[in-house]
Design an enzyme around this catalytic site. Structure first.
Site, mmCIF file in Angstrom:
data_model
loop_
_atom_site.group_PDB
_atom_site.id
_atom_site.type_symbol
_atom_site.label_atom_id
_atom_site.label_comp_id
_atom_site.label_asym_id
_atom_site.label_seq_id
_atom_site.Cartn_x
_atom_site.Cartn_y
_atom_site.Cartn_z
ATOM 1 N N LYS A 39 12.427 41.767 -53.270
ATOM 2 C CA LYS A 39 11.569 41.053 -52.323
ATOM 3 C C LYS A 39 11.993 41.487 -50.922
ATOM 4 O O LYS A 39 13.001 41.028 -50.391
ATOM 5 C CB LYS A 39 11.733 39.540 -52.483
ATOM 6 C CG LYS A 39 10.495 38.714 -52.040
ATOM 7 C CD LYS A 39 10.155 38.772 -50.571
ATOM 8 C CE LYS A 39 11.057 37.887 -49.743
ATOM 9 N NZ LYS A 39 10.619 37.847 -48.289
ATOM 10 N N GLU A 79 26.047 33.002 -34.490
ATOM 11 C CA GLU A 79 25.443 34.335 -34.522
ATOM 12 C C GLU A 79 24.106 34.311 -33.785
ATOM 13 O O GLU A 79 23.212 33.531 -34.115
ATOM 14 C CB GLU A 79 25.224 34.775 -35.975
ATOM 15 C CG GLU A 79 24.701 36.184 -36.103
ATOM 16 C CD GLU A 79 24.580 36.620 -37.554
ATOM 17 O OE1 GLU A 79 24.921 37.782 -37.848
ATOM 18 O OE2 GLU A 79 24.132 35.803 -38.388
ATOM 19 N N GLU A 89 22.273 30.042 -43.799
ATOM 20 C CA GLU A 89 21.403 28.907 -44.115
ATOM 21 C C GLU A 89 20.564 29.196 -45.357
ATOM 22 O O GLU A 89 20.489 28.375 -46.283
ATOM 23 C CB GLU A 89 20.497 28.578 -42.928
ATOM 24 C CG GLU A 89 21.226 28.074 -41.699
ATOM 25 C CD GLU A 89 21.912 29.163 -40.896
ATOM 26 O OE1 GLU A 89 22.775 28.842 -40.057
ATOM 27 O OE2 GLU A 89 21.599 30.369 -41.113
ATOM 28 N N SER A 120 20.806 35.168 -43.708
ATOM 29 C CA SER A 120 21.525 34.142 -42.964
ATOM 30 C C SER A 120 22.295 33.215 -43.902
ATOM 31 O O SER A 120 21.913 33.033 -45.067
ATOM 32 C CB SER A 120 20.537 33.308 -42.142
ATOM 33 O OG SER A 120 19.749 32.498 -43.002
ATOM 34 N N GLY A 171 9.412 34.198 -47.665
ATOM 35 C CA GLY A 171 10.666 33.759 -48.257
ATOM 36 C C GLY A 171 10.523 32.477 -49.031
ATOM 37 O O GLY A 171 11.088 32.319 -50.130
ATOM 38 N N ALA A 224 11.784 41.820 -46.734
ATOM 39 C CA ALA A 224 11.436 40.862 -45.682
ATOM 40 C C ALA A 224 9.953 40.974 -45.348
ATOM 41 O O ALA A 224 9.399 42.069 -45.290
ATOM 42 C CB ALA A 224 12.280 41.128 -44.444
#
Length: 509
Positions: free
Chosen positions: A203, A412, A259, A257, A236, A205
């Site tokens: 997959k 970041e 997260e 990331s 996503g 981006a």
């Protein structure tokens, strides 16, 4: 370049560098479809995504946008290919032939892939053509050759038993990649998995699917069996989430990331699927007072502006010895002010745009938050105006300084922004380097190699570099710890073995 192989292209009012005819032809497909089971298929729901050139802000192509139904189709295709084609059962040297053939095709289509990468990401064409795309071919060859020499079966010396361990491919391996190095990271990710005999579902981006989709044309041309490589672009929260939680995948690799990495890890944990999480970073560069100040400053400026700072492991915290601080910063400011910012396809460009307006707002927002928390600008960043491209996502490099509880030191930013502090001795430098929750990559700069090695070992990270930054030789493990990830790394023999499960076979004597 041969003028007969190229044509002048005007795309949505943006006068670009001469494009390869194959690039023009590829972008004109409406839409560019998914690649599943060896075929180009529209998304089942008919949805599409617009792909924008970050340098102009204009739409340059449209791709089909898959969701859970398309992901399910792709995983089933990969599972079928693993079970019914010869891919997993081929001797390693025969699989290596296919991967070498694919690497040769990447070299042959370097111009096409580099232009697609530059248009899609915004990075300078020279970077795409000399770093990103060649590295993909090198990575395929590295793992192809490595696979031939790794022993799949090894005897185990135990009393009273005849025993051995045997390594087998897992099956379907899933990959979710970010937008900063689309095809390079595809190479880093799927090359070891394919060399080990697995099948893959990718997959890419949603912002940068173009080079990965064109790569599928080369996969087909190389003769790799249908279903071994599958690519499903999409959002996503739909395609990515569906892939991470699919019960039929056997290995997961996510780059992005922290997260989102937590969400992917949780989804895989539910199905007890092992996950490799390559996450963010807040790299430190510790510079001692015995270095060549100008050369070191130039090197860190190059690292900061590389890919417009959109590099998870790059040096965004500069820790400079107090005796050379003023001289170092003066040189860095001089070099940063001289960086040519422009469209990636322009030959003079040294730093292109950020990937999107969303990312530009993120970077500018961090500058504002950092200033509100008391940071001082040594070099003020902000939006950059580029002639003929008023709608591109450009920013200027920035240098900040202040207290290390500042958000711009701790978090970041993913842009050309460095936070600079000074130190007086080795122990303070190490403490500063280790003062964030990340653990991806740091560097130490000194002519005293004993000291450099001490500091390199004391910095807590997956990677410590000496007198250089962003160093990725094939054969050396690259991975992270703490907030920067877990579950293995890339580019090394350990990576290859990560895509082979171990089975013991034991018989009483």
């Amino acid at each position: 370049m041969d003028s007969k192989r190229h044509s002048r292209q005007q795309t949505n009012g943006v006068n670009m560098k001469t494009l390869h005819p194959e690039v023009t032809k590829f972008l004109e497909a409406k839409p560019i479809n998914l690649f599943v089971a060896g075929d180009w298929r529209p998304a089942i729901n008919g949805n599409t995504l617009d792909v924008r050139d970050p340098g102009s802000g204009r739409v340059i192509s449209t791709v089909s946008a898959g969701d859970s139904a398309d992901v399910d189709l792709a995983v089933k295709a990969a599972d079928k290919a693993f079970r019914t084609t010869d891919w997993a059962r081929l001797p390693a040297n025969e699989r290596a032939v296919f991967l070498h053939r694919l690497a040769d095709l990447i070299d042959k289509h370097l111009d096409v892939l580099a232009q697609l990468e530059s248009l899609d990401v915004g990075k300078p064409l020279t970077a795409a053509s000399t770093i990103d795309i060649p590295n993909v071919a090198q990575t395929l060859r590295y793992f192809a050759d490595l696979s031939v020499h790794v022993r799949r079966a090894e005897p185990i010396a135990v009393s009273g038993y005849e025993a051995r361990k045997v390594r087998f491919p897992y099956g379907v391996c899933a990959f979710i990649f970010p937008w900063n190095f689309p095809l390079l990271l595809v190479g880093w990710g799927i090359a070891p998995a394919l060399a080990a005999g697995n099948t893959v579902v990718v997959k890419p981006a949603e912002d940068t699917p173009l080079s990965t989709l064109y790569f599928c044309k080369l996969v087909h041309e190389a003769g790799i069996p249908a279903g071994v490589v599958n690519v499903v672009p999409g959002l996503g929260e739909t395609a990515g989430a569906a892939l991470a939680k699919h019960p039929a995948i056997k290995r997961m690799s996510f780059t992005g990331s922290p997260e989102v990495g937590r969400l992917v890890g949780a989804a895989c944990g539910h199905n007890l699927v092992p996950a490799k999480l390559e996450l963010g970073g807040k790299g430190a560069a510790v510079v001692f007072d015995d270095v060549d100040v100008e050369a070191t400053a130039d090197a860190l400026v190059a690292a900061l502006t590389f890919n417009t700072g959109q590099v998870c492991c790059t040096a965004t915290r500069w820790i400079i010895h107090q005796r050379i601080f003023d001289q170092f910063i003066s040189r860095a400011i001089q070099k940063l002010r001289s960086v040519t910012i422009g469209h990636g396809m322009e030959p003079t460009t040294q730093m292109g745009p950020l990937i999107s307006e969303k990312q530009r707002r993120r970077v500018l927002g961090y500058l504002e938050r950092g200033a509100l928390q008391g940071a001082k600008f040594l070099l003020e960043g902000g939006p950059a105006a580029v002639p003929n491209h008023p709608d591109g996502y450009y920013v200027k490099p920035a240098l900040m300084t202040g207290a290390i509880d500042n958000v711009c030191w701790r978090e970041e930013i993913f842009g050309p922004v460095a936070f600079v502090v000074e130190f007086k001795d080795e122990s303070e430098a190490i403490a500063l380097a280790n003062s964030t929750d990340y653990g991806l990559a740091n560097s130490v700069w000194s002519n005293d190699l004993d000291r450099a090695n001490r500091v390199a070992e004391a910095m807590v990270a997956g990677n410590s570099w000496i007198n250089g930054h962003n160093l990725f030789p094939h054969g050396v493990p690259y991975g992270g710890c703490n907030l920067s990830g877990c579950g293995g790394g890339v580019l090394s023999p350990e990576t290859y073995l990560d895509y082979l499960r171990v089975q013991s076979i034991v018989r009483p004597r």
